[in-house]
Design an enzyme around this catalytic site. Sequence first.
Site, PDB file in Angstrom:
ATOM      1  N   ASP A 167      53.321  78.032  35.072  1.00  0.00           N
ATOM      2  CA  ASP A 167      54.178  79.180  35.369  1.00  0.00           C
ATOM      3  C   ASP A 167      53.501  80.244  36.219  1.00  0.00           C
ATOM      4  OD1 ASP A 167      56.414  78.239  34.042  1.00  0.00           O
ATOM      5  OD2 ASP A 167      55.555  78.772  32.120  1.00  0.00           O
TER       6      ASP A 167
ATOM      7  N   HIS B  68      47.391  77.807  27.296  1.00  0.00           N
ATOM      8  CA  HIS B  68      48.310  76.748  26.894  1.00  0.00           C
ATOM      9  C   HIS B  68      47.870  76.184  25.552  1.00  0.00           C
ATOM     10  CE1 HIS B  68      50.779  73.143  27.055  1.00  0.00           C
ATOM     11  NE2 HIS B  68      51.509  73.806  27.931  1.00  0.00           N
TER      12      HIS B  68
END
Length: 435
Positions: free
Chosen positions: A373, A315
């Site tokens: 996710d 991320h």
Amino acid sequence: MDAHNGKPATEPPPARLTVDGKHVELEVRSGSIGPNVIDVGQLYKDTGCFTYDPGFTSTANCASKITFIDGDKGELLYRGYPIEQLAENTSFLAVCYLLLYGELPTNAEFINFRRTITNHTMVHEQMTRFLTGYRRDAHPMAVMVGTVGALSAFYHDSTDINDTRQREIASHRMIAKMPTIAAMAYKYSVGHPFIYPRNDLDYTSNFMQMCFAVPCEPYIVNPVLSRALDRIFILHADHEQNASTSTVRLAGSSGANPFACVAAGIACLWGPAHGGANEAALNMLQEIGTVDRIPEYIAKAKDKSSGFRLMGFGHRVYKNYDPRAKVMQKTCHEVLDAVGSKHDPLLKVALELERIALQDDYFIDKKLYPNIDFYSGITLRAMGFPVSMFTALFAVARTVGWIAQWKEMIEDPEQRIGRPRQLYIGHPRRDFPAE
Ligand code: CMC
């Protein structure tokens, strides 16, 4: 700290910069928490230089009171409240109110807000004909980009961005209609008739019935699945100045109407580096298939020349475990239990992949952890959603974040059209060749 605005009582000293022997002082501004910012707004005027930051890794684009992320700690706050506490204790609709208006609703405010949102759940009947113009095999995100953009053609009475009331109605309309549009996109793709909203159900149960009910038999919403999906919506509701939110703000900075801005956000969300990662992560787990193939995929992810990345990992902001991924992993177990798939082979692959990656120096050194996710695909699939709907569900949940950020931008007195500059590396001026 100033008790009234959460800002430090004294501002930090200015930053000093020397460019071509010229000394300039740049104001350093503090927020209530998080890193300070160096205000470079006058830099070009004072030095003739731009700042250069492709990907905006060191650039704050705005001041915001909505969402805060501490990527090193792995912390996410909506209006100051930790995401884990909101996911555990409240509903998505209450979170919508919080994001839009800054405080959790009282009972009376919640009842009123719920009534307003449910009053807007239907879409203009002509939109059904608009939607059936798409090919049956169209990706639901393609349908959503187009259909949400088209809302501005159906609801002219809420496109005047200078009218506070119209802005509010547009916000309510989008939060209310997005599940209806996403469900229509799904129903159309499987050849089912559209199912109208049911205003006696809560926001998320209604969405599930619009997706899964058929006119020929009753549909009973499973409360465990509905609560799980509601929690998934909470986890996705906002995420500071991510790519799609920045797109919405940039589109809105020109004065475009909010339906058009949210359509731009949906287009940006679609990409596999952003919202499309849930779809890509599930496809990857399916491709891996069995735990014995994990080492092969770990090696591929570490090999730059392969072009392959572990989807659902890494991320831009979190350099620690994504706090949303922790809640998502728990939700995944709950859902798999509820649908009788707790031995889903993909969950086994995911857990083992996570375990191996978290012990591998490559992932440790680069601080790559599972993001939201990683487990969301397995969870949504177990609920009965096809892979192609995953990013559409993300869009349903993120709509409130886009709207809250858009509203904040419109009301910000510092707001101007967003207009980045560039480092030009093309050909210098040259004359058109003479014949
Ligand atoms: N697998 C393997 N290597 C990776 C991964 C990954 N998933 N993510 C980053 N890296 C490596 C990358 O190759 C780079 O290595 P090096 O420094 O040697 O060049 C380093 O880690 C930093 O990567 P980056 O691309 O510079 O980082 P970024 O901040 O620009 O990208 C990201 C962040 C999320 C796009 C990236 O981690 C990624 O592509 N992850 C997979 C896609 C994904 O899961 N996206 C969902 C994000 S969360 C949902 C959302 O907010 O939309």
